[in-house]
Design an enzyme around this catalytic site. Structure first.
Site, mmCIF file in Angstrom:
data_model
loop_
_atom_site.group_PDB
_atom_site.id
_atom_site.type_symbol
_atom_site.label_atom_id
_atom_site.label_comp_id
_atom_site.label_asym_id
_atom_site.label_seq_id
_atom_site.Cartn_x
_atom_site.Cartn_y
_atom_site.Cartn_z
ATOM 1 N N ASP A 82 0.846 -1.195 0.000
ATOM 2 C CA ASP A 82 0.000 0.000 0.000
ATOM 3 C C ASP A 82 0.889 1.255 0.000
ATOM 4 O O ASP A 82 1.805 1.372 0.823
ATOM 5 C CB ASP A 82 -0.857 -0.048 1.285
ATOM 6 C CG ASP A 82 -1.974 0.964 1.293
ATOM 7 O OD1 ASP A 82 -2.446 1.349 0.212
ATOM 8 O OD2 ASP A 82 -2.402 1.350 2.411
ATOM 9 N N GLY A 212 -9.063 5.559 1.413
ATOM 10 C CA GLY A 212 -9.735 6.380 2.426
ATOM 11 C C GLY A 212 -11.209 6.040 2.542
ATOM 12 O O GLY A 212 -12.053 6.922 2.717
ATOM 13 N N ASN A 254 -10.095 0.346 -0.068
ATOM 14 C CA ASN A 254 -9.095 0.253 1.013
ATOM 15 C C ASN A 254 -9.684 0.635 2.363
ATOM 16 O O ASN A 254 -10.251 1.731 2.512
ATOM 17 C CB ASN A 254 -7.949 1.226 0.721
ATOM 18 C CG ASN A 254 -7.012 0.723 -0.343
ATOM 19 O OD1 ASN A 254 -7.321 -0.224 -1.065
ATOM 20 N ND2 ASN A 254 -5.852 1.342 -0.450
HETATM 21 P P1 13P Z 1 -8.948 4.647 5.727
HETATM 22 O O1 13P Z 1 -8.074 5.521 6.560
HETATM 23 O O2 13P Z 1 -10.212 5.361 5.350
HETATM 24 O O3 13P Z 1 -9.233 3.327 6.342
HETATM 25 O O4 13P Z 1 -8.183 4.371 4.342
HETATM 26 C C1 13P Z 1 -7.211 3.363 4.266
HETATM 27 C C2 13P Z 1 -6.412 3.445 3.007
HETATM 28 O O5 13P Z 1 -6.766 4.090 2.045
HETATM 29 C C3 13P Z 1 -5.180 2.664 2.971
HETATM 30 O O6 13P Z 1 -4.476 2.861 1.785
HETATM 31 O O1 G3H Z 2 -2.796 4.775 3.794
HETATM 32 C C1 G3H Z 2 -2.862 4.723 5.002
HETATM 33 C C2 G3H Z 2 -3.079 3.436 5.696
HETATM 34 O O2 G3H Z 2 -4.102 3.599 6.648
HETATM 35 C C3 G3H Z 2 -1.811 2.941 6.319
HETATM 36 O O3 G3H Z 2 -1.456 3.746 7.387
HETATM 37 O O4 G3H Z 2 0.930 4.317 7.001
HETATM 38 O O5 G3H Z 2 -0.084 4.440 9.304
HETATM 39 O O6 G3H Z 2 0.351 2.220 8.214
HETATM 40 P P1 G3H Z 2 0.041 3.683 8.005
HETATM 41 ZN ZN ZN Z 3 -4.605 4.787 0.967
#
Ligand code: 13P
Ligand code: G3H
Ligand code: ZN
Length: 308
Positions: A82, A212, A254
């Site tokens: 990610d 998000g 996500n």
């Molecule tokens: P949220 O913060 O809305 O759960 O989004 C997660 C996300 O986009 C991880 O890449």
């Molecule tokens: O994109 C954001 C995800 O919620 C991952 O968050 O970078 O704190 O692991 P993080």
């Molecule tokens: Zn994200």
């Protein structure tokens, strides 16, 4: 049962108008909760690690935990990076056995985003790994901003086809008004469904990704706050909007924040119930159960339950 590519999974999701859940993982309990939920709901599944997760738990531990989950549940699981922010982290994950990586150069100028995404694609594709890229900036769009400001944040539909043609990326995250974390909107939640429709017109059969996408479930915010937490005004994307997007070529959704809230609120509640509880199994166990219930629910919101 294996760690698999998302290629066929996305094709089916587009054809049948649902989205696959991509859940962020950081430790054993989170991986167990998500995979057990997906198994019970017979849903396709993407587990994703952020750079922060790799740093926190070490890639080698996370890899072995995912392999254990595959063995334990008999599921096919897509293993995804990610928000990879440079070529090196993507290369390291591709070399380490991931089946999918995201190169997130969305903050860079268009041509630089194209160049970096193409560099990752050129490395990933010969190894059978797929690549997600991003256009637009993940940021809440408030009512009082100008059209010009909006254009700078949201995906520009006119850039999408050129970007995909030039980079050959396999899926594309598009900014349509969501943002990461627990504070997504200051006023009423709103997504730019008009932009999403315009993007679909330009690339009708292409898997799109929504980041998000947590709804910041009010019951868990309330539980957190009732047990000593402080999350005033936390607000996410209403689930009916997520379901609508899932029917509109958003093939991957996500979710991280909703899992964090389920986990943290439950641990807070356990500590409140019994201040003498110092056995991690007795607060991480209930937290794992709470995450599992949230994931099962989300799989229905996305429409992917029963689709594995
Ligand atoms: P949220 O913060 O809305 O759960 O989004 C997660 C996300 O986009 C991880 O890449
Ligand atoms: O994109 C954001 C995800 O919620 C991952 O968050 O970078 O704190 O692991 P993080
Ligand atoms: Zn994200």
């Amino acid at each position: 049962m294996a760690i698999v590519s998302s290629r066929e999974i996305f094709k089916k999701a587009l054809k049948e108008h649902y989205a696959v859940g991509a859940f962020n993982v950081n430790n054993m309990e989170i991986i167990q909760a998500i995979t057990e939920a997906a198994k019970e709901e017979k849903a396709p599944l993407i587990l994703q690690f952020s750079a922060g997760a790799r740093k926190y738990a070490k890639q080698v531990y996370l890899m072995h935990l995912v392999k254990a989950a595959v063995e334990d549940t008999g599921l096919d699981i897509v293993l995804h990076l990610d928000h990879g922010e440079d070529f090196e982290i993507c290369k390291s994950c591709i070399d380490g056995g991931f089946t999918s990586v995201m190169i997130d150069a969305s903050k860079k100028p268009f041509e630089e985003n194209v160049r970096l995404t193409k560099q990752v694609v050129d490395y990933a594709h010969p190894k059978g790994v797929v690549v997600e890229a991003e256009l637009g900036r993940l940021q809440g769009v408030e009512d009082n901003i100008s059209v010009t400001e909006k254009d700078a944040i949201l995906v520009n539909p006119d850039e999408v086809k050129e970007f995909i043609d030039k980079t050959k990326c396999d899926s594309l995250a598009i900014a349509i008004g969501t943002s990461h974390g627990a504070y997504k909107f200051k006023t009423e939640p709103k997504l730019a469904f008009d932009r999403l429709s315009q993007v679909i017109e330009k690339v009708p059969n292409f898997p799109l990704v929504l980041h998000g996408a947590s709804s910041v479930m009010p019951e868990y915010v309330k539980k957190c706050n009732e047990h000593g937490g402080k999350l005033p005004g936390a607000k996410g994307v209403p689930e009916d909007m997520i379901s609508k997007a899932a029917k509109m070529n958003i093939a991957k959704v996500n979710i991280d924040t909703d899992l964090r809230l389920a986990m943290t609120s439950t641990i807070r509640e356990e500590f409140d119930k019994d201040p003498g509880n110092f056995d991690p199994r007795k607060y991480l166990g209930p937290a794992r159960d709470a995450i599992k219930q949230v994931v099962k629910h989300k799989l229905h919101v996305l429409g992917c339950a029963g689709k594995a």
